[in-house]
Enzyme design. Structure first.
Site, mmCIF file in Angstrom:
data_model
loop_
_atom_site.group_PDB
_atom_site.id
_atom_site.type_symbol
_atom_site.label_atom_id
_atom_site.label_comp_id
_atom_site.label_asym_id
_atom_site.label_seq_id
_atom_site.Cartn_x
_atom_site.Cartn_y
_atom_site.Cartn_z
ATOM 1 C CB CYS A 113 -16.358 22.235 100.038
ATOM 2 S SG CYS A 113 -16.075 21.071 101.383
ATOM 3 C CE LYS A 129 -5.359 22.224 100.477
ATOM 4 N NZ LYS A 129 -5.117 20.920 101.061
ATOM 5 C CD GLU A 171 -12.883 16.629 110.144
ATOM 6 O OE1 GLU A 171 -13.891 15.936 109.920
ATOM 7 O OE2 GLU A 171 -11.943 16.716 109.339
ATOM 8 C CB SER A 172 -18.390 19.610 108.121
ATOM 9 O OG SER A 172 -18.451 18.205 107.977
HETATM 10 N N1 GSH Z 1 -14.084 15.356 107.224
HETATM 11 C C1 GSH Z 1 -13.979 16.691 106.693
HETATM 12 C C2 GSH Z 1 -13.933 16.614 105.175
HETATM 13 C C3 GSH Z 1 -13.687 17.986 104.560
HETATM 14 C C4 GSH Z 1 -13.138 17.861 103.152
HETATM 15 O O1 GSH Z 1 -12.817 16.758 102.665
HETATM 16 N N2 GSH Z 1 -12.973 19.017 102.515
HETATM 17 C C5 GSH Z 1 -12.349 19.009 101.196
HETATM 18 C C6 GSH Z 1 -13.073 19.933 100.224
HETATM 19 S S1 GSH Z 1 -14.749 19.432 99.999
HETATM 20 C C7 GSH Z 1 -10.944 19.524 101.323
HETATM 21 O O2 GSH Z 1 -10.722 20.561 101.909
HETATM 22 N N3 GSH Z 1 -9.984 18.780 100.787
HETATM 23 C C8 GSH Z 1 -8.611 19.162 100.830
HETATM 24 C C9 GSH Z 1 -7.987 19.328 99.502
HETATM 25 O O3 GSH Z 1 -8.694 19.295 98.486
HETATM 26 O O4 GSH Z 1 -6.781 19.524 99.471
HETATM 27 C C10 GSH Z 1 -15.164 17.525 107.161
HETATM 28 O O5 GSH Z 1 -16.223 16.936 107.413
HETATM 29 O O6 GSH Z 1 -15.023 18.756 107.312
#
Ligand code: GSH
Length: 219
Positions: free
Chosen positions: A11, A38, A63-64
């Protein structure tokens, strides 16, 4: 209590937080989860079901960008500049970095060669915009490593793997961006944000996309 960064090995948003934690010398535990299965404890702390989540002080911060901002407010050295307008500029380009990650996703998921070429051209055009925003370097703001650098380290890491497949010309004619990429690749916090098998893991992930890029990898 040691903070926990709930993570996924590939990620790019997790990497942002890992880079900021490393820049600040924060000791933390990294806990990888399988996003395809998950665990319940993860869903209980991640309202959006996404990584990263920072578990700290009894709170789950998600949220990052929020995690990075929280870390910047609580741990030295500051990665954001003191001047509000410069700080706003950093945040603007952090957002731009997130949009670029979406464009990278569209590229590696492209269904056919035409869409793949269009995706590469779109990414190149976005890097042209970045080229115009960059100064003398070596980092986005100049001599000091900042928050935008933490966002783009993971972006360039994709390009390292794409470059091993073909020349997609994503940074063609963009010397400042290329120099920035080199500076970020040498930064210990950026290098250590992923495990040594990251390129193999990313290639394995891309091989399963069923996309035009997957077809290229099979050639
Ligand atoms: N806006 C979020 C995006 C985080 C994101 O999209 N993470 C992905 C992995 S890189 C995720 O967990 N997706 C959920 C999934 O794959 O079910 C952030 O900045 O933290």
């Amino acid at each position: 209590m040691t903070p926990v960064l709930v993570s996924h090995p590939l990620c790019p948003y997790v990497q942002r937080a890992a880079i900021v934690l490393a820049e600040k010398g924060v000791v933390y535990e990294r806990r990888d989860i399988d996003l395809a299965a998950k665990p319940d404890w993860f869903l209980a702390v991640s309202p959006l079901g996404k990584t990263p989540v920072l578990l700290t002080g009894g709170v789950a911060v998600f949220e990052s960008a929020v995690i990075c901002e929280y870390l910047d407010e609580t741990h030295a050295p500051r990665l954001h500049p003191p001047e509000p307008l410069q700080r706003a500029r950093q945040r603007s380009w952090m957002e731009f970095g997130s949009a670029l990650l979406n464009a990278i996703g569209a590229f590696y998921n492209a269904a056919d060669e035409r869409a793949l070429a269009a995706g590469a051209a779109d990414i190149h055009q976005r890097f042209e915009q970045i080229e115009a925003a960059l100064g003398e370097g070596p980092f986005f703001m100049g001599r000091q490593f900042g928050m935008v650098d933490a966002v783009f380290g993971p972006v360039f890491r994709y390009l390292d793997v794409f470059d091993g497949m073909a020349d997609f010309g994503m940074l063609e004619g963009l010397p400042r961006t290329a120099a920035w990429r080199t500076a970020l690749a040498a930064r210990p916090s950026v290098r250590q944000a992923v495990s040594a098998d990251y390129p193999d893991l990313l290639r394995a992930f891309l091989r399963k996309r069923g996309s035009a890029l997957t077809q290229r990898m099979a050639r």
